[in-house]
Design a protein around this motif. Sequence first.
Motif, mmCIF file in Angstrom:
data_model
loop_
_atom_site.group_PDB
_atom_site.id
_atom_site.type_symbol
_atom_site.label_atom_id
_atom_site.label_comp_id
_atom_site.label_asym_id
_atom_site.label_seq_id
_atom_site.Cartn_x
_atom_site.Cartn_y
_atom_site.Cartn_z
ATOM 1 N N CYS A 1 11.891 -1.549 -2.126
ATOM 2 C CA CYS A 1 11.022 -2.153 -1.122
ATOM 3 C C CYS A 1 10.038 -3.145 -1.740
ATOM 4 C CB CYS A 1 10.280 -1.073 -0.339
ATOM 5 S SG CYS A 1 11.356 -0.110 0.745
ATOM 6 N N LEU A 2 9.531 -2.840 -2.931
ATOM 7 C CA LEU A 2 8.644 -3.781 -3.620
ATOM 8 C C LEU A 2 9.369 -5.083 -3.914
ATOM 9 C CD1 LEU A 2 6.799 -1.428 -6.160
ATOM 10 C CD2 LEU A 2 5.846 -2.451 -4.076
ATOM 11 N N LYS A 3 10.608 -4.994 -4.363
ATOM 12 C CA LYS A 3 11.382 -6.194 -4.690
ATOM 13 C C LYS A 3 11.801 -6.950 -3.433
ATOM 14 C CE LYS A 3 13.099 -4.666 -9.205
ATOM 15 N NZ LYS A 3 14.287 -4.288 -10.006
ATOM 16 N N LEU A 4 12.207 -6.227 -2.386
ATOM 17 C CA LEU A 4 12.646 -6.865 -1.158
ATOM 18 C C LEU A 4 11.530 -7.711 -0.547
ATOM 19 C CD1 LEU A 4 14.706 -7.343 1.085
ATOM 20 C CD2 LEU A 4 13.998 -5.169 2.112
ATOM 21 N N ILE B 1 0.864 -1.189 0.000
ATOM 22 C CA ILE B 1 0.000 0.000 0.000
ATOM 23 C C ILE B 1 0.891 1.226 0.000
ATOM 24 C CG2 ILE B 1 -1.837 1.260 1.191
ATOM 25 C CD1 ILE B 1 -2.510 -1.311 2.687
ATOM 26 N N LEU B 2 0.714 2.076 -1.007
ATOM 27 C CA LEU B 2 1.461 3.329 -1.108
ATOM 28 C C LEU B 2 0.452 4.454 -1.264
ATOM 29 C CD1 LEU B 2 4.209 4.793 -1.355
ATOM 30 C CD2 LEU B 2 4.126 4.339 -3.818
ATOM 31 N N MET B 3 -0.069 4.928 -0.141
ATOM 32 C CA MET B 3 -1.149 5.908 -0.156
ATOM 33 C C MET B 3 -0.995 6.875 1.011
ATOM 34 S SD MET B 3 -4.252 3.196 -0.907
ATOM 35 C CE MET B 3 -5.552 4.399 -0.606
ATOM 36 N N VAL C 1 1.842 -4.836 3.094
ATOM 37 C CA VAL C 1 3.155 -4.195 3.092
ATOM 38 C C VAL C 1 2.974 -2.676 2.925
ATOM 39 C CG1 VAL C 1 5.456 -4.169 2.053
ATOM 40 C CG2 VAL C 1 4.090 -6.278 1.988
ATOM 41 N N PRO C 2 2.773 -1.930 4.020
ATOM 42 C CA PRO C 2 2.649 -0.467 3.910
ATOM 43 C C PRO C 2 3.991 0.167 3.547
ATOM 44 C CG PRO C 2 1.685 -1.296 5.962
ATOM 45 C CD PRO C 2 2.509 -2.403 5.380
ATOM 46 N N LEU C 3 3.940 1.171 2.669
ATOM 47 C CA LEU C 3 5.150 1.857 2.218
ATOM 48 C C LEU C 3 5.121 3.320 2.635
ATOM 49 C CD1 LEU C 3 5.528 0.444 -1.429
ATOM 50 C CD2 LEU C 3 6.609 -0.387 0.668
#
Length: 544
Positions: free
Chosen positions: A119-122, A82-84, A105-107
């Motif tokens: 972070c998406l890949k990790l 989540i990227l919001m 997975v909050p970003l």
Amino acid sequence: MPITDLLERNSKLYGDETALVEINPEVREEQRVTWKEYELIQPTGDAPYRREITWSIFDEKANRVANMLLGRGLKRGQKVAILMMNCLEWLPIYFGILKTGAIAVPLNFRYTSDEIEYCLKLADTDVLFFGPEFTGRMEPIVPKINRQMLLFFAGEQCPAFAEDYLRATANCSSRAPKILVDDEDEAAIYYSSGTTGFPKAILLKHTALMQSARMEAIHHETTHEDVFLCIPPLYHTGAKMHWFGSLFTGSKAVLLKGNSPSAIFQAASQEQATIVWLLVPWAQDILAALDRGELKIEDYQLSQWRLMHIGAQPVPPSLIKHWLTYFPHHKYDTNYGLSECTGPGCVHLGLENVHKVGAIGIPGYGWKIKIVDEQNQPVQQGDVGELCVKGPGVMVCYYHNPEATGEVLENGWLHTGDMARQDGDGFVFLVDRKKDVIISGGENLYPVQIEDFLSAYPKVHDVAVIGLPDKRLGEIAAAIIQVKEGMTCTESEINQFCMDLPRYKRPRKIIFAPIPRNPTGKIEKPRLREQYCGVRLVEAQNQG
């Protein structure tokens, strides 16, 4: 019980009651409403934009998200990011992810394109929900990420490389999916602050999330009648786990998009907030506005506000003493924690312990603590050592990083990296980050102690102390001071004030400059070191 059961319980018990309110002081009625089920109170005059949802709508929205993801083939244990920015859509999406048995997975909303990609890949991310604020940052990395990754856009003007998530969920069932989620299932990956490079991925179980919810309600005596004003970003464990107290009791929470003193007071007054969690900079701003007469308590209805609590960083005792001069009836709590232990509360002051202001407190509900030396042996009471915590909120591991995990986890104990001491009453006082300790002429200097002292000077709005290289002493202490608005301050004033400090603790350099802080209120000391270490310093006369 997994955390999702609380939402389903609230939907049954309090279905028609307000669960969440979103207030945005900077948006007016021309903004389109995205969910028809929201009760919208249109602004009039200077009133802010406001939306709200009930517990039943909250749960139904989460179910639609879950059923949509399952229909797209999402499996248990897969990762959904989540990227919001904070909004009413955020938490229903989060709980929809959890209802599938997947991992949320909050970003961090401040991540650059490179950090988002990293972070998406990790996390081995399979799905991403993102908001309109991030379209520009997503565009350059879309060709680099997994071609099979599903991208859902939450907002207007959906870009070509993503799907409109409202359309994707519109025809999905609003009933709970028949997925069994267990306490021991992995629930979420949160990212560390990344103060020593790219952030680490922190894996948490449902057990940890439930511990946090139960603990929050117990620590702050939260009831169903309370109203929690939530200002910090939901991607962070701090805001999320404090809100879990509202989830646990089925009480209303308000998401305020803005942190100006007037916006905070207006929202607390309008929504009858009883519990407000502030970061240190916001509390400082409120006190400064009250001191200048720009903000007047009598202009707002604040008598119901019973609790102000602070965390995320050391809190200067002078700040709380100042606060209580304006709000003598307030209960106060300091909450200590890390994302590695599911956010705040493994140590907390306690509502009845305002006489211990300056301490971070005692072990939280369900937690144990110890303070150890470099050989991992307990120190004598009163001596400084590294704080270690143990309890049901400790992370599983740093995802894909066994080496880093081994450095901080030992037999269930989490080594926090924070230096602390314990007084005769069992209260823990945070001394500093282990990595921030300044060694000057063989003496250990703890920046937090010097910062607390300088914070008491009437002209100081904010302060950070860092170590600067020195040929003779190895390091010297430098104080970066942000002066209160409308005031001037000189180096000689600060030096004179510091005469009450032991000579070895007095800052050798005084720099007048703004203090950078991250979204959770922590001073960004790596930025300050990068800016000032090894660079010829030009001392300023003043700052107004």
